[in-house]
Every structure is written in structure tokens, then in C-alpha cells.
Design a protein around this motif. Structure first.
Motif, PDB file in Angstrom:
ATOM      1  N   UNK A 104       0.833  -1.210   0.000  1.00 14.98           N
ATOM      2  CA  UNK A 104       0.000   0.000   0.000  1.00 14.98           C
ATOM      3  C   UNK A 104       0.869   1.263   0.000  1.00 14.98           C
ATOM      4  N   UNK A 105       1.965   1.254   0.761  1.00 14.15           N
ATOM      5  CA  UNK A 105       2.885   2.394   0.768  1.00 14.15           C
ATOM      6  C   UNK A 105       3.518   2.574  -0.608  1.00 14.15           C
ATOM      7  N   UNK A 106       3.849   1.463  -1.261  1.00 10.94           N
ATOM      8  CA  UNK A 106       4.429   1.514  -2.607  1.00 10.94           C
ATOM      9  C   UNK A 106       3.420   2.106  -3.593  1.00 10.94           C
ATOM     10  N   UNK A 107       2.166   1.726  -3.480  1.00  9.93           N
ATOM     11  CA  UNK A 107       1.124   2.261  -4.372  1.00  9.93           C
ATOM     12  C   UNK A 107       0.958   3.768  -4.147  1.00  9.93           C
ATOM     13  N   UNK A 108       0.987   4.216  -2.911  1.00  3.75           N
ATOM     14  CA  UNK A 108       0.916   5.656  -2.623  1.00  3.75           C
ATOM     15  C   UNK A 108       2.110   6.382  -3.249  1.00  3.75           C
ATOM     16  N   UNK A 109       3.279   5.791  -3.144  1.00  6.94           N
ATOM     17  CA  UNK A 109       4.484   6.345  -3.757  1.00  6.94           C
ATOM     18  C   UNK A 109       4.293   6.459  -5.275  1.00  6.94           C
ATOM     19  N   UNK A 110       3.820   5.375  -5.906  1.00  5.64           N
ATOM     20  CA  UNK A 110       3.580   5.409  -7.352  1.00  5.64           C
ATOM     21  C   UNK A 110       2.598   6.518  -7.713  1.00  5.64           C
TER      22      UNK A 110
END
Length: 95
Positions: free
Chosen positions: A20-26
Motif C-alpha cells: 500500500x505504501x508503494x502504491x501511494x508512492x507510485x
């Protein structure tokens, strides 16, 4: 233009903890117009990001903010290329 190939170096359970943190970053870098496309590799051994950055140094700085990089979950291979032909929808990528 850059192709970023991520290869997981951690257990999937660890990768999933930060997904989820990676998706927010993307999402942040999509909003800024840096990322053009991204997705999982098949089989799920990592991912691919298509990015349009000013230069490699700028992209490396951006990638350093990825939770997968911060928590040492993936290795990153960066390939720079110059688009010379695209579909009409992606013609904006040609300088």
C-alpha cells in the motif's frame, strides 16, 4: 525515458507489508507526470515502471523514496532509451 525493472530480494510476505505504501508512492509520481506506466512482472518476481525523468540522477533520487527501496525489498535496474516511434496515444513521449 527510462524502464525501471524491480526484482524482489525479499519474501513476498515482506513485500506485501509495504504494498500500500508503494502504491501511494507510485500515485505521487503519476500525479507529477514522472511515471507513465507500471505493473507486476509475471510471474510475480518484481515489477516494471516506465518513467519520464529529466535525467538518470533525478530518477535515482525518486526511486530512493520507494518503500521497496527504503526497506531493501527489491533491486532496481534502470535502462534509459530514446523513444523514436509510438502509438498515436503516446506520441507526446517523442521529443
Amino acid at each position: 525515458m527510462f524502464i525501471v525493472s524491480l526484482t524482489y530480494i525479499s519474501e513476498m510476505s515482506e513485500v506485501d507489508k509495504y504494498l500500500e505504501d508503494h502504491i501511494e508512492y507510485l500515485n505521487k509520481y503519476y500525479e507529477l507526470g514522472i511515471f507513465i506506466a507500471s505493473g507486476r512482472k509475471v510471474p510475480r518476481t518484481g515489477g516494471i515502471i516506465l518513467a519520464q525523468a529529466e535525467n538518470r540522477s533525478e530518477l535515482e533520487t525518486i526511486l530512493n523514496n520507494d518503500p521497496f527501496k527504503i526497506y531493501n525489498l527489491a533491486n532496481y535496474e534502470i535502462t534509459e532509451f530514446v523513444p523514436s516511434k509510438t502509438s498515436p496515444e503516446l506520441a507526446f513521449l517523442i521529443n
